[in-house]
Design an enzyme around this catalytic site. Structure first.
Site, PDB file in Angstrom:
ATOM      1  N   GLU A  93       0.855  -1.186   0.000  1.00  0.00           N
ATOM      2  CA  GLU A  93       0.000   0.000   0.000  1.00  0.00           C
ATOM      3  C   GLU A  93       0.901   1.248   0.000  1.00  0.00           C
ATOM      4  OE1 GLU A  93      -2.583   1.513  -0.647  1.00  0.00           O
ATOM      5  OE2 GLU A  93      -4.115   1.428   0.907  1.00  0.00           O
ATOM      6  N   ASP A  94       0.415   2.326  -0.589  1.00  0.00           N
ATOM      7  CA  ASP A  94       1.226   3.548  -0.630  1.00  0.00           C
ATOM      8  C   ASP A  94       1.318   4.234   0.728  1.00  0.00           C
ATOM      9  OD1 ASP A  94      -1.468   4.249  -0.673  1.00  0.00           O
ATOM     10  OD2 ASP A  94      -1.305   5.685  -2.320  1.00  0.00           O
TER      11      ASP A  94
ATOM     12  N   ASP B 115      -3.166   6.103   6.464  1.00  0.00           N
ATOM     13  CA  ASP B 115      -3.616   7.368   7.043  1.00  0.00           C
ATOM     14  C   ASP B 115      -4.385   7.023   8.319  1.00  0.00           C
ATOM     15  OD1 ASP B 115      -4.120  10.141   7.061  1.00  0.00           O
ATOM     16  OD2 ASP B 115      -5.946   9.920   5.920  1.00  0.00           O
TER      17      ASP B 115
ATOM     18  N   PHE C  34      -0.803  16.363   3.760  1.00  0.00           N
ATOM     19  CA  PHE C  34      -1.211  15.658   2.551  1.00  0.00           C
ATOM     20  C   PHE C  34      -0.045  15.655   1.576  1.00  0.00           C
ATOM     21  CE2 PHE C  34      -3.559  14.340  -1.131  1.00  0.00           C
ATOM     22  CZ  PHE C  34      -4.456  13.441  -0.578  1.00  0.00           C
TER      23      PHE C  34
ATOM     24  N   ARG D 281       0.880  11.824  -9.501  1.00  0.00           N
ATOM     25  CA  ARG D 281       1.395  10.473  -9.216  1.00  0.00           C
ATOM     26  C   ARG D 281       2.770  10.257  -9.830  1.00  0.00           C
ATOM     27  NH1 ARG D 281      -2.834   7.283  -7.253  1.00  0.00           N
ATOM     28  NH2 ARG D 281      -4.893   7.712  -8.118  1.00  0.00           N
TER      29      ARG D 281
END
Ligand code: IMP
Length: 182
Positions: free
Chosen positions: A105-106, A109, A158, A171
């Site tokens: 997963e990137d 959060d 963010f 991206r």
């Protein structure tokens, strides 16, 4: 040129491509040591994990029989805050039962996405299940979820680049940037 959202712009670089590359190599070395001689299915969560996963798998040694698979889940859409909803849009193509699985997963959060996927895949009786996550925002965590291979802990900002987006943009950047209002 049109197309860039006016409400946010790139702030500064949080993690350079060199730092990312070094950390990905360290994570791959850990995976190489722990799965040598085994068959391993690496499952990337689309689309954010694609760049990270592409770099990671190319650093995994040939003694490991690596298979790549993907899942897609609902994301924040065009907002920068979590809706909390997780919906499976695309599942794995290969059965997980009896396999060593690493879910890539990137970013973690709140942890909602990862813990949901973890519960779902663990219920399929894999031989083993681990998570590999490039970024974690510890201050945002609302659900406990262990990450076995973690890249970096970052502040509650963010971020975009290296696969991560805001409303589909940025991206492609090699470095990871903070967004700022503008
Ligand atoms: P969680 O379910 O709250 O842990 O959210 C995980 C997902 O939110 C990630 O897979 C990303 O798609 C998205 N996300 C959370 N923070 C960021 C960020 O800083 N940049 C880009 N996407 C983010």
């Amino acid at each position: 040129m049109a197309g860039i959202d006016a409400s946010f712009k790139l702030g500064g670089i949080l993690l350079s491509k060199e730092r990312i590359n070094q950390r990905v190599a360290e994570l791959a070395a850990d995976i190489n040591n722990e799965y040598r001689g085994e068959r391993l299915i690496i499952v990337g969560v689309l689309k954010g994990a694609v760049i990270f996963m592409a770099d990671l798998v190319r650093m995994i040694e040939s003694s490991i029989d690596v298979r790549m698979d993907f899942m897609a889940v609902s994301s924040y859409g065009n907002s920068s805050s979590s809706s909390g909803a997780v919906k499976i849009i695309k599942d794995m193509d290969t059965p997980a039962e009896g396999e060593h699985i690493i879910l890539v997963e990137d970013i973690m959060d709140t942890g909602l996405t990862l813990s949901y996927l973890k519960d779902m895949l663990a219920a399929r009786n894999p031989r083993s299940f681990r998570t590999c996550v490039l970024l974690e925002k510890p201050d945002r965590k609302t659900v406990e979820c262990t990450i076995e291979y973690k890249g970096f802990e970052i502040p509650d900002k963010f971020v975009v680049g290296y696969g991560l987006d805001y409303a589909g943009k940025w991206r492609n950047l090699g470095d990871i940037w903070c967004l700022e209002e503008g």
